[in-house]
Design an enzyme around this catalytic site. Structure first.
Site, short mmCIF file in Angstrom:
data_model
loop_
_atom_site.label_atom_id
_atom_site.label_comp_id
_atom_site.label_asym_id
_atom_site.label_seq_id
_atom_site.Cartn_x
_atom_site.Cartn_y
_atom_site.Cartn_z
N SER A 1 6.86 -78.96 -18.84
CA SER A 1 5.84 -80.04 -18.86
C SER A 1 4.50 -79.48 -19.31
O SER A 1 4.20 -78.30 -19.09
CB SER A 1 5.68 -80.61 -17.44
OG SER A 1 4.60 -81.52 -17.40
N LYS B 1 6.89 -76.26 -13.05
CA LYS B 1 6.99 -76.25 -14.51
C LYS B 1 6.39 -74.96 -15.10
O LYS B 1 6.86 -74.45 -16.11
CB LYS B 1 6.33 -77.50 -15.09
CG LYS B 1 7.03 -78.79 -14.67
CD LYS B 1 8.52 -78.80 -15.04
CE LYS B 1 9.21 -80.11 -14.76
NZ LYS B 1 10.61 -80.13 -15.20
N ASP C 1 25.00 -81.94 -8.68
CA ASP C 1 23.65 -81.70 -8.15
C ASP C 1 23.26 -80.31 -8.64
O ASP C 1 23.84 -79.31 -8.20
CB ASP C 1 23.67 -81.77 -6.62
CG ASP C 1 22.29 -81.52 -6.02
OD1 ASP C 1 21.42 -80.95 -6.71
OD2 ASP C 1 22.07 -81.89 -4.85
N TYR D 1 4.49 -79.75 -8.14
CA TYR D 1 5.32 -80.14 -9.30
C TYR D 1 4.91 -79.30 -10.51
O TYR D 1 5.76 -78.71 -11.19
CB TYR D 1 5.15 -81.64 -9.61
CG TYR D 1 5.78 -82.03 -10.94
CD1 TYR D 1 7.15 -82.27 -11.03
CD2 TYR D 1 5.02 -82.13 -12.11
CE1 TYR D 1 7.74 -82.61 -12.25
CE2 TYR D 1 5.60 -82.47 -13.33
CZ TYR D 1 6.96 -82.70 -13.39
OH TYR D 1 7.55 -83.02 -14.60
N1 LIG Z 1 8.44 -88.54 -17.58
C1 LIG Z 1 7.43 -87.70 -17.66
O1 LIG Z 1 6.26 -88.10 -17.66
C2 LIG Z 1 7.69 -86.22 -17.79
C3 LIG Z 1 6.70 -85.41 -18.36
C4 LIG Z 1 6.92 -84.05 -18.51
C5 LIG Z 1 8.14 -83.51 -18.12
N2 LIG Z 1 9.09 -84.32 -17.57
C6 LIG Z 1 10.35 -83.69 -17.17
O2 LIG Z 1 11.38 -84.20 -17.98
C7 LIG Z 1 12.62 -84.13 -17.29
C8 LIG Z 1 13.32 -85.48 -17.35
O3 LIG Z 1 12.50 -86.42 -16.70
P1 LIG Z 1 12.55 -88.00 -16.96
O4 LIG Z 1 11.16 -88.44 -17.09
O5 LIG Z 1 13.53 -88.29 -18.02
O6 LIG Z 1 13.05 -88.48 -15.50
P2 LIG Z 1 14.16 -89.52 -15.03
O7 LIG Z 1 13.87 -89.72 -13.59
O8 LIG Z 1 14.23 -90.69 -15.95
O9 LIG Z 1 15.53 -88.71 -15.21
C9 LIG Z 1 15.82 -87.59 -14.41
C10 LIG Z 1 17.34 -87.51 -14.27
O10 LIG Z 1 17.62 -86.33 -13.52
C11 LIG Z 1 18.61 -86.68 -12.55
N3 LIG Z 1 18.51 -85.75 -11.42
C12 LIG Z 1 17.54 -85.68 -10.48
N4 LIG Z 1 17.83 -84.73 -9.58
C13 LIG Z 1 19.02 -84.20 -9.94
C14 LIG Z 1 19.85 -83.18 -9.40
N5 LIG Z 1 19.50 -82.54 -8.28
N6 LIG Z 1 20.99 -82.89 -10.05
C15 LIG Z 1 21.35 -83.55 -11.16
N7 LIG Z 1 20.62 -84.52 -11.72
C16 LIG Z 1 19.46 -84.85 -11.11
C17 LIG Z 1 18.30 -88.11 -12.15
O11 LIG Z 1 19.44 -88.75 -11.56
C18 LIG Z 1 17.93 -88.71 -13.50
O12 LIG Z 1 19.05 -89.23 -14.18
C19 LIG Z 1 12.30 -83.66 -15.86
O13 LIG Z 1 12.54 -82.29 -15.74
C20 LIG Z 1 10.80 -83.97 -15.75
O14 LIG Z 1 10.18 -83.12 -14.81
C21 LIG Z 1 8.91 -85.66 -17.40
#
Ligand SMILES: NC(=O)c1ccc[n+]([C@@H]2O[C@H](COP(=O)([O-])OP(=O)(O)OC[C@H]3O[C@@H](n4cnc5c(N)ncnc54)[C@H](O)[C@@H]3O)[C@@H](O)[C@H]2O)c1
Length: 252
Positions: free
Chosen positions: A143, A160, A63, A156
Site C-alpha cells: 500500500s 504494509k 485462511d 495497518y
Molecule cells: N482498497 C484499498 O483502498 C487498498 C489500498 C491499498 C492496498 N490495499 C490492499 O489490497 C489488498 C486487497 O484489498 P481489497 O481492497 O481488494 O479488499 P477486499 O476486502 O475487497 O478483498 C479482500 C479479500 O481478501 C479476503 N481475505 C481476507 N482475509 C483473508 C484470509 N485470512 N484468508 C484468505 N482470504 C482473506 C476477503 O475475503 C476478500 O475476498 C489488501 O491486501 C489491501 O490491504 C487496498
C-alpha cells in the site's frame, strides 16, 4: 481463455481473489492465459468467479493466516501440473481510523496475521517448488500507506511497510534461484475495503481522499491488475525487489 496471452501456460495463486483488487487480478491473469487458483476465506465468492472463468480458474477456501490452510492451498495448485509459476499475496484486512493507542491487541494480532504472517506462510509452502523449477514470480499487494503513512491507520500501515521490506529481503535472497519478488503499492481503491478505512462510506470521505491524489481518482481493480500482469509476466524478467506505486501520484 487466451491461449497466447502474456501469462500463457502459467499456474498462478491469487490470495483474496474473490473480491476487489484480487478479483481484478484473477480476471486479467485468466484473460492472459494463466490458470488461476483463487484462494479466499469467502469460498462462495471464489467459486462464483471460478465458474464465470471456466477452465482457467479453480476456487480453494483458505485462511492465509493458517499454516495448514496454506499448505493445502499449495498442494492444490501443484496438483494442476506440478508447478506454481506465480504467487500473488493479495489477501488483506483493513482497520478503522483510530488513534494508535486505542487499537486492541486482538485487532493488532489479526492485522499482522493476515497482512504479514501470510507472506511468510505462503513463502514456506510455495518457494520450495519455485526453487526446484528455478523460476517464479511473487507479487505482494502492499500500500501507499507503507511508504507514506497518514494518521489513524498506524498498525495497518505498519503491516504494509513490513510487506515492502519483506519483498526486498525475499527478492535479494531468491534472485539466485531465478525467483523474482515485487510489490505493488495501490492508493485508496474503490473496493469493498474502502469504507473500513473511512469509518463508513460517504461522499465527503471520498472527496477528502481524492484531494490527496494528484490524478484525482481512486485506483481500480483494473489499474492494479494491469501492473500485476506486467510484474508477473516474463516482460518483467529483469525486475525484482521493486514496490511499484499505482497511486495517481499520491506518494509524490
Ligand atoms: N482498497 C484499498 O483502498 C487498498 C489500498 C491499498 C492496498 N490495499 C490492499 O489490497 C489488498 C486487497 O484489498 P481489497 O481492497 O481488494 O479488499 P477486499 O476486502 O475487497 O478483498 C479482500 C479479500 O481478501 C479476503 N481475505 C481476507 N482475509 C483473508 C484470509 N485470512 N484468508 C484468505 N482470504 C482473506 C476477503 O475475503 C476478500 O475476498 C489488501 O491486501 C489491501 O490491504 C487496498
Amino acid at each position: 481463455m487466451a491461449s497466447g496471452g502474456r501469462l500463457a501456460g502459467k499456474v498462478a495463486i491469487v490470495t483474496g481473489g474473490a473480491s476487489g483488487f484480487g478479483a481484478g487480478i484473477v480476471r486479467h491473469f485468466a484473460g492472459e492465459g494463466a490458470r488461476v487458483v483463487i484462494a479466499d476465506l469467502d469460498l462462495e465468492g471464489a467459486q462464483a468467479l471460478a465458474t464465470e472463468l471456466g477452465a482457467s480458474a479453480a476456487a480453494v477456501r483458505a485462511d492465509v493466516s493458517k499454516d495448514a490452510d496454506v499448505a493445502a492451498l499449495a498442494r492444490a495448485a501443484l496438483g494442476l501440473g506440478g508447478r506454481i509459476d506465480i504467487l500473488v499475496n493479495n489477501a488483506g484486512v483493513g482497520q478503522g481510523p483510530q488513534a494508535l493507542e486505542s487499537v486492541g491487541e486482538d485487532e493488532f494480532d489479526r492485522l499482522f496475521a493476515v497482512n504479514a504472517k501470510s507472506v511468510y506462510l505462503t513463502a514456506r509452502h510455495v518457494v520450495p517448488a519455485m526453487k526446484r523449477a528455478k523460476a517464479g514470480a511473487i507479487l505482494n499487494i502492499a500500500s501507499t500507506g507503507g511508504v507514506s503513512p497518514r494518521p489513524n491507520l498506524t498498525w495497518y500501515n505498519s503491516t504494509k511497510g513490513w510487506m515492502i521490506t519483506a519483498t526486498k529481503a525475499m527478492a535479494i535472497e531468491l534472485a539466485r534461484f531465478g525467483v523474482r519478488v515485487n510489490a505493488i503499492n495501490p492508493v485508496a481503491g474503490d473496493t469493498p475495503m474502502l469504507p473500513t478505512f473511512m469509518g463508513g462510506d460517504s461522499a465527503e470521505g471520498r472527496e477528502r481522499i481524492l484531494t490527496t491524489i494528484p490524478l484525482r481518482r481512486l485506483s481500480t481493480p483494473a489499474d492494479i491488475a494491469a501492473a500485476a500482469v506486467f510484474l508477473c509476466s516474463d516482460e518483467a524478467s529483469m525486475v525484482t525487489g521493486v514496490a511499484l506505486e499505482v497511486d495517481g501520484g499520491r506518494c509524490l
